[in-house]
Design a protein around this motif. Sequence first.
Motif, PDB file in Angstrom:
ATOM      1  N   ASP A 156       0.708  -1.211   0.117  1.00 19.77           N
ATOM      2  CA  ASP A 156      -0.086  -0.039   0.046  1.00 19.77           C
ATOM      3  C   ASP A 156       0.858   1.269   0.031  1.00 19.77           C
ATOM      4  OD1 ASP A 156      -2.257  -1.640   0.025  1.00 19.77           O
ATOM      5  OD2 ASP A 156      -2.459  -1.522   2.164  1.00 19.77           O
ATOM      6  N   HIS A 157       1.917   1.288   0.761  1.00 18.95           N
ATOM      7  CA  HIS A 157       2.865   2.474   0.918  1.00 18.95           C
ATOM      8  C   HIS A 157       3.587   2.614  -0.559  1.00 18.95           C
ATOM      9  CE1 HIS A 157       1.999   2.879   4.999  1.00 18.95           C
ATOM     10  NE2 HIS A 157       2.722   2.070   5.539  1.00 18.95           N
ATOM     11  N   LEU A 158       3.756   1.488  -0.952  1.00 20.85           N
ATOM     12  CA  LEU A 158       4.766   1.699  -2.463  1.00 20.85           C
ATOM     13  C   LEU A 158       3.694   2.349  -3.482  1.00 20.85           C
ATOM     14  CD1 LEU A 158       6.686  -1.702  -2.263  1.00 20.85           C
ATOM     15  CD2 LEU A 158       7.431   0.459  -2.165  1.00 20.85           C
ATOM     16  N   GLU A 159       2.499   1.704  -3.390  1.00 22.81           N
ATOM     17  CA  GLU A 159       1.446   1.979  -4.508  1.00 22.81           C
ATOM     18  C   GLU A 159       1.357   3.703  -4.240  1.00 22.81           C
ATOM     19  OE1 GLU A 159      -1.823   3.488  -6.336  1.00 22.81           O
ATOM     20  OE2 GLU A 159      -1.601   3.509  -4.208  1.00 22.81           O
ATOM     21  N   ASP A 160       1.161   4.046  -2.960  1.00 17.77           N
ATOM     22  CA  ASP A 160       1.086   5.554  -2.705  1.00 17.77           C
ATOM     23  C   ASP A 160       2.187   6.461  -3.429  1.00 17.77           C
ATOM     24  OD1 ASP A 160      -1.318   5.119  -1.583  1.00 17.77           O
ATOM     25  OD2 ASP A 160      -0.584   5.399   0.600  1.00 17.77           O
ATOM     26  N   ASP A 161       3.454   5.773  -3.147  1.00 17.93           N
ATOM     27  CA  ASP A 161       4.653   6.481  -3.555  1.00 17.93           C
ATOM     28  C   ASP A 161       4.801   6.468  -5.056  1.00 17.93           C
ATOM     29  OD1 ASP A 161       5.661   6.740  -1.096  1.00 17.93           O
ATOM     30  OD2 ASP A 161       7.146   5.141  -1.384  1.00 17.93           O
ATOM     31  N   ALA A 162       4.078   5.330  -5.855  1.00 16.69           N
ATOM     32  CA  ALA A 162       4.266   5.388  -7.107  1.00 16.69           C
ATOM     33  C   ALA A 162       3.006   6.341  -7.792  1.00 16.69           C
ATOM     34  CB  ALA A 162       3.739   4.038  -7.809  1.00 16.69           C
ATOM     35  N   ASP A 163       2.013   6.395  -7.170  1.00 18.41           N
ATOM     36  CA  ASP A 163       0.931   7.532  -7.421  1.00 18.41           C
ATOM     37  C   ASP A 163       1.418   8.787  -7.170  1.00 18.41           C
ATOM     38  OD1 ASP A 163      -1.788   8.056  -8.174  1.00 18.41           O
ATOM     39  OD2 ASP A 163      -1.903   8.948  -6.242  1.00 18.41           O
ATOM     40  N   ILE A 189       3.819   5.294 -20.629  1.00 19.17           N
ATOM     41  CA  ILE A 189       4.610   4.332 -19.875  1.00 19.17           C
ATOM     42  C   ILE A 189       4.296   4.731 -18.183  1.00 19.17           C
ATOM     43  CG2 ILE A 189       7.015   3.563 -19.439  1.00 19.17           C
ATOM     44  CD1 ILE A 189       5.929   2.809 -22.254  1.00 19.17           C
ATOM     45  N   TYR A 190       4.467   5.894 -17.978  1.00 21.16           N
ATOM     46  CA  TYR A 190       4.392   5.997 -16.584  1.00 21.16           C
ATOM     47  C   TYR A 190       3.046   5.528 -16.081  1.00 21.16           C
ATOM     48  CZ  TYR A 190       7.924  10.188 -17.271  1.00 21.16           C
ATOM     49  OH  TYR A 190       8.635  10.985 -17.537  1.00 21.16           O
ATOM     50  N   GLU A 191       1.888   5.728 -16.952  1.00 23.11           N
ATOM     51  CA  GLU A 191       0.523   5.164 -16.265  1.00 23.11           C
ATOM     52  C   GLU A 191       0.576   3.760 -16.368  1.00 23.11           C
ATOM     53  OE1 GLU A 191      -2.165   7.181 -19.126  1.00 23.11           O
ATOM     54  OE2 GLU A 191      -2.256   8.913 -17.859  1.00 23.11           O
ATOM     55  N   LEU A 192       1.167   3.105 -17.208  1.00 22.55           N
ATOM     56  CA  LEU A 192       1.276   1.504 -17.200  1.00 22.55           C
ATOM     57  C   LEU A 192       2.102   1.075 -16.037  1.00 22.55           C
ATOM     58  CD1 LEU A 192       2.079   0.592 -20.948  1.00 22.55           C
ATOM     59  CD2 LEU A 192       0.084  -0.221 -19.485  1.00 22.55           C
ATOM     60  N   LEU A 193       3.321   1.675 -15.746  1.00 22.35           N
ATOM     61  CA  LEU A 193       3.809   1.513 -14.317  1.00 22.35           C
ATOM     62  C   LEU A 193       3.100   1.807 -13.341  1.00 22.35           C
ATOM     63  CD1 LEU A 193       7.502   2.310 -15.704  1.00 22.35           C
ATOM     64  CD2 LEU A 193       6.586  -0.235 -15.520  1.00 22.35           C
ATOM     65  N   GLU A 194       2.502   2.573 -13.028  1.00 22.00           N
ATOM     66  CA  GLU A 194       1.649   2.994 -11.896  1.00 22.00           C
ATOM     67  C   GLU A 194       0.718   2.011 -11.675  1.00 22.00           C
ATOM     68  OE1 GLU A 194      -1.085   4.513  -8.963  1.00 22.00           O
ATOM     69  OE2 GLU A 194      -1.497   4.297 -11.207  1.00 22.00           O
ATOM     70  N   THR A 195       0.057   1.628 -12.851  1.00 20.46           N
ATOM     71  CA  THR A 195      -0.811   0.594 -12.825  1.00 20.46           C
ATOM     72  C   THR A 195      -0.447  -0.746 -12.189  1.00 20.46           C
ATOM     73  OG1 THR A 195      -2.248   1.726 -14.665  1.00 20.46           O
ATOM     74  CG2 THR A 195      -2.871  -0.562 -13.815  1.00 20.46           C
ATOM     75  N   ASP A 198      -0.771  -0.502  -8.909  1.00 22.48           N
ATOM     76  CA  ASP A 198      -2.121  -0.786  -8.364  1.00 22.48           C
ATOM     77  C   ASP A 198      -2.661  -2.024  -8.404  1.00 22.48           C
ATOM     78  OD1 ASP A 198      -2.578   2.244  -8.252  1.00 22.48           O
ATOM     79  OD2 ASP A 198      -3.389   2.255 -10.275  1.00 22.48           O
ATOM     80  N   ARG A 199      -2.283  -2.801  -9.420  1.00 21.62           N
ATOM     81  CA  ARG A 199      -2.670  -4.242  -9.377  1.00 21.62           C
ATOM     82  C   ARG A 199      -2.018  -5.045  -8.185  1.00 21.62           C
ATOM     83  NH1 ARG A 199      -5.865  -2.477 -11.785  1.00 21.62           N
ATOM     84  NH2 ARG A 199      -6.604  -2.936 -13.823  1.00 21.62           N
ATOM     85  N   CYS A 200      -0.843  -4.734  -8.046  1.00 23.87           N
ATOM     86  CA  CYS A 200      -0.168  -5.220  -6.765  1.00 23.87           C
ATOM     87  C   CYS A 200      -0.854  -4.958  -5.443  1.00 23.87           C
ATOM     88  CB  CYS A 200       1.433  -4.811  -6.648  1.00 23.87           C
ATOM     89  SG  CYS A 200       2.502  -5.513  -7.797  1.00 23.87           S
ATOM     90  N   GLU A 201      -1.526  -3.664  -5.458  1.00 20.75           N
ATOM     91  CA  GLU A 201      -2.296  -3.294  -4.193  1.00 20.75           C
ATOM     92  C   GLU A 201      -3.577  -4.166  -4.153  1.00 20.75           C
ATOM     93  OE1 GLU A 201      -3.615   0.681  -2.012  1.00 20.75           O
ATOM     94  OE2 GLU A 201      -3.864   0.575  -4.125  1.00 20.75           O
ATOM     95  N   ASP A 202      -4.101  -4.607  -5.451  1.00 24.65           N
ATOM     96  CA  ASP A 202      -5.400  -5.089  -5.612  1.00 24.65           C
ATOM     97  C   ASP A 202      -5.214  -6.727  -4.986  1.00 24.65           C
ATOM     98  OD1 ASP A 202      -6.868  -3.069  -6.821  1.00 24.65           O
ATOM     99  OD2 ASP A 202      -6.404  -3.884  -8.688  1.00 24.65           O
ATOM    100  N   VAL A 203      -3.894  -7.253  -5.313  1.00 24.19           N
ATOM    101  CA  VAL A 203      -3.447  -8.390  -4.805  1.00 24.19           C
ATOM    102  C   VAL A 203      -3.554  -8.532  -3.592  1.00 24.19           C
ATOM    103  CG1 VAL A 203      -1.552 -10.372  -4.735  1.00 24.19           C
ATOM    104  CG2 VAL A 203      -2.354  -9.198  -7.104  1.00 24.19           C
TER     105      VAL A 203
END
Length: 215
Positions: A156-163, A189-195, A198-203
């Motif tokens: 969750d923290h890493l996803e926040d950082d990516a956002d 590319i930025y949006e794909l990598l941030e996604t 996002d999917r990791c957060e979904d997992v």
Amino acid sequence: MLFGKLLPREGNFFEMFNQHGLRIVEAAKAFSHLVEHYGDLDSREKYTREIDRAEREADKVTHEVNRMLHQTFITPIDREQIHSLINTMDDVVDLLQDAAETMALYDLQHLTPEVARLAELSLKCCQCVADAVGQLARIAEAPAAERALKLCEEIDHLEDDADRVLRSAVSKLFREEPDVREVIKLKAIYELLETVTDRCEDVANLIEGVILENS
């Protein structure tokens, strides 16, 4: 004999999760190397092939899990949880492959520090995912459940950082990049990598649900 064939093989599902987690990490590491050595065409091709290979192997695991779901009478955790978890994990690998393919299709000639940072965050997220799914076979044990939940929190923290990196990177693009074509390419590319994160957060959210229901 028929009933015997329908008996659960609980370890198989958890082992499949572990195998898929390894493929996720392989793809993320290959993507990170791709970004690091992007200027070298031979390395670019090598790491793109590694991503493709990891994605194919991950697909095989996903298909096997879905096949097992139809053949197993009793599953170790809820059937829908198994289905959602393996398919969301597969999305992670697919997105990494999509990002690599998009860079090639767009003929991207240079990468930015923001791409490197997002690739780094994606790799860390993927490593956490693999570690977290590795705890599922022992979630009835408090240490394993606690470990998995901490890893989910880290994702969750890493996803926040990516956002945050995404927002800053896009803002910088519009302010500093004069070539509209480069803006479009890099933003994709930025949006794909941030996604990916996002999917990791979904997992992670799915794993948390499994733990809450089964620990």
